[in-house]
Motif scaffolding. Structure first.
Motif, mmCIF file in Angstrom:
data_model
loop_
_atom_site.group_PDB
_atom_site.id
_atom_site.type_symbol
_atom_site.label_atom_id
_atom_site.label_comp_id
_atom_site.label_asym_id
_atom_site.label_seq_id
_atom_site.Cartn_x
_atom_site.Cartn_y
_atom_site.Cartn_z
ATOM 1 N N ARG A 171 -8.308 9.882 -16.733
ATOM 2 C CA ARG A 171 -7.466 9.941 -15.530
ATOM 3 C C ARG A 171 -8.291 10.301 -14.312
ATOM 4 O O ARG A 171 -8.088 9.754 -13.226
ATOM 5 N N GLU A 172 -9.247 11.215 -14.450
ATOM 6 C CA GLU A 172 -10.106 11.580 -13.324
ATOM 7 C C GLU A 172 -10.940 10.384 -12.869
ATOM 8 O O GLU A 172 -11.154 10.198 -11.670
ATOM 9 N N CYS A 173 -11.381 9.565 -13.808
ATOM 10 C CA CYS A 173 -12.115 8.347 -13.445
ATOM 11 C C CYS A 173 -11.221 7.404 -12.653
ATOM 12 O O CYS A 173 -11.665 6.772 -11.684
ATOM 13 N N GLU A 174 -9.960 7.304 -13.054
ATOM 14 C CA GLU A 174 -9.016 6.449 -12.329
ATOM 15 C C GLU A 174 -8.815 6.955 -10.905
ATOM 16 O O GLU A 174 -8.781 6.168 -9.952
ATOM 17 N N VAL A 175 -8.677 8.264 -10.762
ATOM 18 C CA VAL A 175 -8.472 8.848 -9.433
ATOM 19 C C VAL A 175 -9.720 8.667 -8.575
ATOM 20 O O VAL A 175 -9.627 8.309 -7.392
ATOM 21 N N LEU A 176 -10.897 8.871 -9.152
ATOM 22 C CA LEU A 176 -12.141 8.693 -8.402
ATOM 23 C C LEU A 176 -12.307 7.238 -7.968
ATOM 24 O O LEU A 176 -12.708 6.965 -6.822
ATOM 25 N N ALA A 178 -9.942 5.154 -7.400
ATOM 26 C CA ALA A 178 -8.958 4.918 -6.346
ATOM 27 C C ALA A 178 -9.441 5.481 -5.011
ATOM 28 O O ALA A 178 -9.286 4.853 -3.962
ATOM 29 N N LEU A 179 -10.057 6.676 -5.043
ATOM 30 C CA LEU A 179 -10.628 7.250 -3.825
ATOM 31 C C LEU A 179 -11.687 6.332 -3.241
ATOM 32 O O LEU A 179 -11.722 6.081 -2.033
ATOM 33 N N ALA A 180 -12.556 5.812 -4.105
ATOM 34 C CA ALA A 180 -13.635 4.936 -3.652
ATOM 35 C C ALA A 180 -13.116 3.614 -3.128
ATOM 36 O O ALA A 180 -13.790 2.936 -2.349
ATOM 37 N N SER A 181 -11.902 3.242 -3.525
ATOM 38 C CA SER A 181 -11.289 2.008 -3.041
ATOM 39 C C SER A 181 -10.517 2.223 -1.746
ATOM 40 O O SER A 181 -9.912 1.295 -1.215
ATOM 41 N N GLY A 182 -10.527 3.455 -1.242
ATOM 42 C CA GLY A 182 -9.899 3.730 0.046
ATOM 43 C C GLY A 182 -8.473 4.219 -0.013
ATOM 44 O O GLY A 182 -7.810 4.314 1.013
ATOM 45 N N TRP A 183 -7.957 4.535 -1.209
ATOM 46 C CA TRP A 183 -6.581 4.996 -1.311
ATOM 47 C C TRP A 183 -6.458 6.443 -0.841
ATOM 48 O O TRP A 183 -7.332 7.265 -1.086
ATOM 49 N N SER A 184 -5.366 6.753 -0.186
ATOM 50 C CA SER A 184 -5.072 8.124 0.202
ATOM 51 C C SER A 184 -4.502 8.864 -1.010
ATOM 52 O O SER A 184 -4.138 8.249 -2.023
ATOM 53 N N SER A 185 -4.406 10.181 -0.912
ATOM 54 C CA SER A 185 -3.833 10.965 -2.012
ATOM 55 C C SER A 185 -2.400 10.533 -2.299
ATOM 56 O O SER A 185 -1.983 10.447 -3.465
ATOM 57 N N ARG A 186 -1.644 10.256 -1.251
ATOM 58 C CA ARG A 186 -0.249 9.819 -1.434
ATOM 59 C C ARG A 186 -0.197 8.488 -2.176
ATOM 60 O O ARG A 186 0.610 8.291 -3.086
ATOM 61 N N GLU A 187 -1.072 7.553 -1.799
ATOM 62 C CA GLU A 187 -1.090 6.253 -2.465
ATOM 63 C C GLU A 187 -1.497 6.381 -3.926
ATOM 64 O O GLU A 187 -0.956 5.693 -4.798
ATOM 65 N N SER A 193 1.668 6.952 -10.564
ATOM 66 C CA SER A 193 2.908 7.599 -11.027
ATOM 67 C C SER A 193 2.670 9.043 -11.467
ATOM 68 O O SER A 193 3.076 9.473 -12.560
ATOM 69 N N ILE A 194 1.960 9.783 -10.616
ATOM 70 C CA ILE A 194 1.743 11.199 -10.870
ATOM 71 C C ILE A 194 2.098 11.996 -9.615
ATOM 72 O O ILE A 194 2.199 11.430 -8.522
ATOM 73 N N THR A 198 -0.754 16.998 -8.695
ATOM 74 C CA THR A 198 -1.623 16.607 -9.809
ATOM 75 C C THR A 198 -2.849 15.867 -9.284
ATOM 76 O O THR A 198 -3.970 16.075 -9.765
ATOM 77 N N VAL A 199 -2.633 15.004 -8.279
ATOM 78 C CA VAL A 199 -3.754 14.300 -7.650
ATOM 79 C C VAL A 199 -4.722 15.311 -7.058
ATOM 80 O O VAL A 199 -5.942 15.207 -7.242
ATOM 81 N N LYS A 200 -4.189 16.298 -6.353
ATOM 82 C CA LYS A 200 -5.022 17.330 -5.746
ATOM 83 C C LYS A 200 -5.836 18.055 -6.806
ATOM 84 O O LYS A 200 -7.030 18.339 -6.621
ATOM 85 N N GLY A 201 -5.211 18.352 -7.947
ATOM 86 C CA GLY A 201 -5.918 19.030 -9.023
ATOM 87 C C GLY A 201 -7.022 18.170 -9.611
ATOM 88 O O GLY A 201 -8.118 18.660 -9.905
ATOM 89 N N HIS A 202 -6.745 16.880 -9.769
ATOM 90 C CA HIS A 202 -7.762 15.968 -10.292
ATOM 91 C C HIS A 202 -8.948 15.878 -9.335
ATOM 92 O O HIS A 202 -10.110 15.881 -9.771
#
Length: 247
Positions: A171-176, A178-187, A193-194, A198-202
């Motif tokens: 899941r952390e790899c997925e979040v990372l 997504a960050l590298a793809s320019g997504w905001s925390s909200r996106e 679907s978390i 939880t995003v902030k914690g990841h």
């Protein structure tokens, strides 16, 4: 109110920046420095939110100053709060070069943003606020060149970074990614679907495991390790340059 320390070895340029920034109602200039050692001392004593540092071609004194400002604890990979609970100042670099060397070196040293000197006035003020709030800023003109340069310069010690990448959960790899793809925390929260918390914690866990100071260094780490690959760049609605989010 965002507090700023100006670092520039040209007196007239320091004066011009001070006059412009002091005219902004939500910015306060707490000091000026003309030399690297002075900048480090003032950053430590004044504790500004952001150090606005002029930077030319890659120079070891600049790099050392950035590192000492952002990581006063030399033995730590990431910044630590002082006895009052405040984190070290963040650093925004101004460079006249539409190239990658200065930007790459500055980010590796701990800078949170890089802008070209021909940035518009409102871009500079917006960048100062974004960085003061913990965000990151990269000049759109530098993004692709920076990504390519970082990956090329990283081949020698890629094994160690891939070891750190292996410490991340799926899941952390997925979040990372997504960050590298320019997504905001909200996106990220909506698309994965978390919960936002939880995003902030990841993200906090990602920064700790990768040794990144902030999100921009984590994004560089994602490109360095091949977790994500450079794609066509487009202008994000918020004015920043981001990768095409098609996956």
């Amino acid at each position: 109110m965002t507090t700023v320390l100006i670092v520039n070895d040209q007196a007239l340029q320091r004066l011009g920046l001070r006059m412009f920034l002091e005219a902004q109602p939500d910015l306060t200039i707490v000091g000026e420095a003309a030399a690297h050692a002075q900048a480090v001392r003032l950053a430590d004593t004044l504790r500004p939110d952001v150090v606005l540092m002029d930077m030319g071609p890659p120079d070891e004194k600049h790099i050392q100053a950035i590192h000492r400002i952002t990581r006063p604890d030399e033995d730590s990979m990431a910044p630590h709060a002082d006895e009052t609970g405040r984190l070290p100042p963040r650093v925004l670099i101004l460079t006249p070069f539409d190239a990658d060397e200065s930007a790459c070196a500055a980010l590796r040293a701990g800078a949170d943003g890089v802008l070209l000197k021909d940035a518009l006035p409102h871009e500079l003020t917006a960048a100062l606020h974004v960085i003061a709030l913990g965000g990151a800023v990269l000049s759109p003109h530098l993004t692709r060149a920076l990504v390519d340069a970082v990956r090329e310069q990283s081949r020698a010690d890629l094994t160690e970074r891939r070891h750190r990448l292996a410490q991340l959960s799926e899941r952390e790899c997925e979040v990372l990614a997504a960050l590298a793809s320019g997504w905001s925390s909200r996106e990220i929260a909506e698309r994965l679907s978390i919960a936002p918390t939880t995003v902030k914690g990841h993200i906090s866990s990602i920064l700790t495991k990768t040794g990144a100071r902030a999100r921009v260094q984590a994004v560089v780490f994602a490109y360095e390790t091949g977790l994500v690959r450079p794609t066509r760049q487009r202008l994000h609605p918020n004015g920043t340059d981001s990768s095409d989010r098609s996956r």
